[in-house]
Each structure stands twice: as structure tokens, then as C-alpha cells.
Design a protein around this motif. Structure first.
Motif, PDB file in Angstrom:
ATOM      1  N   ASN A   7       0.843  -1.194   0.000  1.00  0.00           N
ATOM      2  CA  ASN A   7       0.000   0.000   0.000  1.00  0.00           C
ATOM      3  C   ASN A   7       0.877   1.242   0.000  1.00  0.00           C
ATOM      4  O   ASN A   7       1.763   1.384   0.837  1.00  0.00           O
ATOM      5  CB  ASN A   7      -0.910   0.035   1.234  1.00  0.00           C
ATOM      6  N   GLY A  93      -6.935   3.144   6.850  1.00  0.00           N
ATOM      7  CA  GLY A  93      -7.332   2.015   7.680  1.00  0.00           C
ATOM      8  C   GLY A  93      -8.695   1.436   7.348  1.00  0.00           C
ATOM      9  O   GLY A  93      -8.900   0.227   7.470  1.00  0.00           O
ATOM     10  N   GLN A  96      -8.091  -0.844   4.579  1.00  0.00           N
ATOM     11  CA  GLN A  96      -7.442  -2.053   5.066  1.00  0.00           C
ATOM     12  C   GLN A  96      -8.469  -2.987   5.698  1.00  0.00           C
ATOM     13  O   GLN A  96      -8.410  -4.209   5.502  1.00  0.00           O
ATOM     14  CB  GLN A  96      -6.336  -1.719   6.067  1.00  0.00           C
ATOM     15  N   TRP A 110       1.472  -7.316   5.249  1.00  0.00           N
ATOM     16  CA  TRP A 110       1.055  -5.939   4.981  1.00  0.00           C
ATOM     17  C   TRP A 110       2.295  -5.050   4.926  1.00  0.00           C
ATOM     18  O   TRP A 110       3.018  -4.935   5.920  1.00  0.00           O
ATOM     19  CB  TRP A 110       0.105  -5.437   6.070  1.00  0.00           C
ATOM     20  N   GLY A 112       3.784  -1.238   3.961  1.00  0.00           N
ATOM     21  CA  GLY A 112       3.594   0.171   3.637  1.00  0.00           C
ATOM     22  C   GLY A 112       4.737   0.640   2.757  1.00  0.00           C
ATOM     23  O   GLY A 112       5.905   0.415   3.086  1.00  0.00           O
ATOM     24  N   HIS A 143      -1.662   6.115   4.275  1.00  0.00           N
ATOM     25  CA  HIS A 143      -1.093   5.408   5.432  1.00  0.00           C
ATOM     26  C   HIS A 143      -1.841   5.692   6.735  1.00  0.00           C
ATOM     27  O   HIS A 143      -1.563   5.057   7.756  1.00  0.00           O
ATOM     28  CB  HIS A 143       0.383   5.763   5.586  1.00  0.00           C
ATOM     29  N   MET A 146      -3.324   2.832   9.197  1.00  0.00           N
ATOM     30  CA  MET A 146      -2.884   1.524   8.711  1.00  0.00           C
ATOM     31  C   MET A 146      -2.033   0.810   9.751  1.00  0.00           C
ATOM     32  O   MET A 146      -1.333   1.444  10.537  1.00  0.00           O
ATOM     33  CB  MET A 146      -2.066   1.694   7.423  1.00  0.00           C
ATOM     34  N   TYR A 148       0.926  -2.097   9.633  1.00  0.00           N
ATOM     35  CA  TYR A 148       1.807  -2.805   8.710  1.00  0.00           C
ATOM     36  C   TYR A 148       2.695  -3.800   9.444  1.00  0.00           C
ATOM     37  O   TYR A 148       3.042  -3.604  10.604  1.00  0.00           O
ATOM     38  CB  TYR A 148       2.724  -1.807   7.986  1.00  0.00           C
TER      39      TYR A 148
END
Length: 174
Positions: A7, A93, A96, A110, A112, A143, A146, A148
Motif C-alpha cells: 500500500n 485504515g 485495510q 502488509w 507500507g 497510510h 494503517m 503494517y
């Protein structure tokens, strides 16, 4: 591991990292980017609008079609295909969470993919195939909220080095 999920904002280097990861892994991994999904949408009625300043607005029809896209990729992974998903989670998020639901039961790494907004904007301008302003707008926004397993930063790190970090994280998670 079933899925590597990258992502990051536009022009952050996700697609280049995905190709480098594919080259490093001994078994085949299929790479699917959000650009493929967007290109598959009808020109009208797809529920996505691109503003002149790079803003992207998605509506309910986009979300409905996106659910099909996510379910299809999840089904491929559940059937045994290893996937690299190259995504721009505009809603951070919340996006996600939608993907977590779609990928439930699968092992996901995951990742970033960060890039300084100024650097991403310069890459965007050099590419010439993006709406100006998209990269700077997305560089931080994607981001937000999120979680990660790994973060790589392409501002000053080349894609091959980032890919090596991803592969190392993949191996340590397996």
C-alpha cells in the motif's frame, strides 16, 4: 504466506517493488495492481472521478465493483495462487479493514510503501501519465490508520533494496 499487500500513494514505487519481489522469489507470484482494476471499469458508471488537481472521489458503485475485485483476488489466493497486491488505499485504515475482510483466512504480509511527497510528485511529473497532484495528495493519506508488518521508504532507497526487505520479511513470517 498467501498475499503480499503493498500500500502506497501514486508514484511511490509499488509496482516496481512488486516486479523486483517476483524476480527474487523462487516460485511464481502474480502481481495485481489497483491500476488494473481502475482500467477495467467502464468509462461511465464506474463510480470514480478524477479531479483536475489529482483528487480521486469514489462512490457507492465503485465500492460495489471493488468488492467483486477483492473477492476475486481472495478466491485466487485461497485456490493456491501467491499474490502481490499493489494498492492505493485512499481511505487508509478503513480500506485495510475492507481488504482484511476479503482476505480472511489467508496469510497476508502488509507492507507500507512510503515516499516523500515532493519526491513522489517529481516522479509523477516525469511519468507524464498521471494527473498532477495525485502523488503529493496520496503520499501520507493512504497510510492513515494503517497497521503494517513492514514499512519501506522509496524516497532514497532503490526498489531492489526494498524488495529484498519484503522478501526477508516474507521468509521470517513463514
Amino acid at each position: 504466506m498467501d498475499v503480499i499487500f503493498l500500500n502506497g500513494g501514486s508514484s511511490s514505487g509499488k509496482s516496481t517493488i512488486a516486479r523486483a519481489v517476483q524476480a527474487l522469489l523462487p516460485e511464481p507470484w502474480l502481481a495485481f495492481g489497483v491500476d488494473t482494476f481502475v482500467a477495467a471499469l467502464p468509462e461511465t458508471g464506474g463510480g470514480i472521478e478524477f479531479g483536475p488537481d489529482g483528487e480521486i472521489v469514489v462512490g457507492p458503485e465503485f465500492r460495489r465493483l471493488e468488492e467483486f475485485w477483492m473477492a476475486g483476488l481472495a478466491a485466487m489466493a485461497a485456490a493456491g495462487a501467491h499474490l502481490i497486491v499493489d494498492e492505493v488505499l485512499l481511505s487508509g485504515g478503513a480500506g485495510q479493514d475492507r481488504w482484511r475482510s476479503a482476505l480472511a483466512g489467508l496469510d497476508v504480509l502488509w507492507v507500507g510503501v512510503r515516499c516523500d511527497p515532493v519526491v513522489a510528485a517529481a516522479r509523477e511529473a516525469a511519468r507524464g501519465d498521471r494527473i498532477g497532484g495525485m502523488a503529493a495528495d496520496q503520499a501520507r493519506r493512504v497510510h492513515a490508520g494503517m497497521a503494517y508488518d513492514l514499512v519501506v521508504d522509496t524516497t532514497a532507497t532503490d526498489p531492489d533494496a526494498c524488495a529484498r526487505h519484503v522478501v526477508a520479511a516474507l521468509k521470517s513470517a513463514s
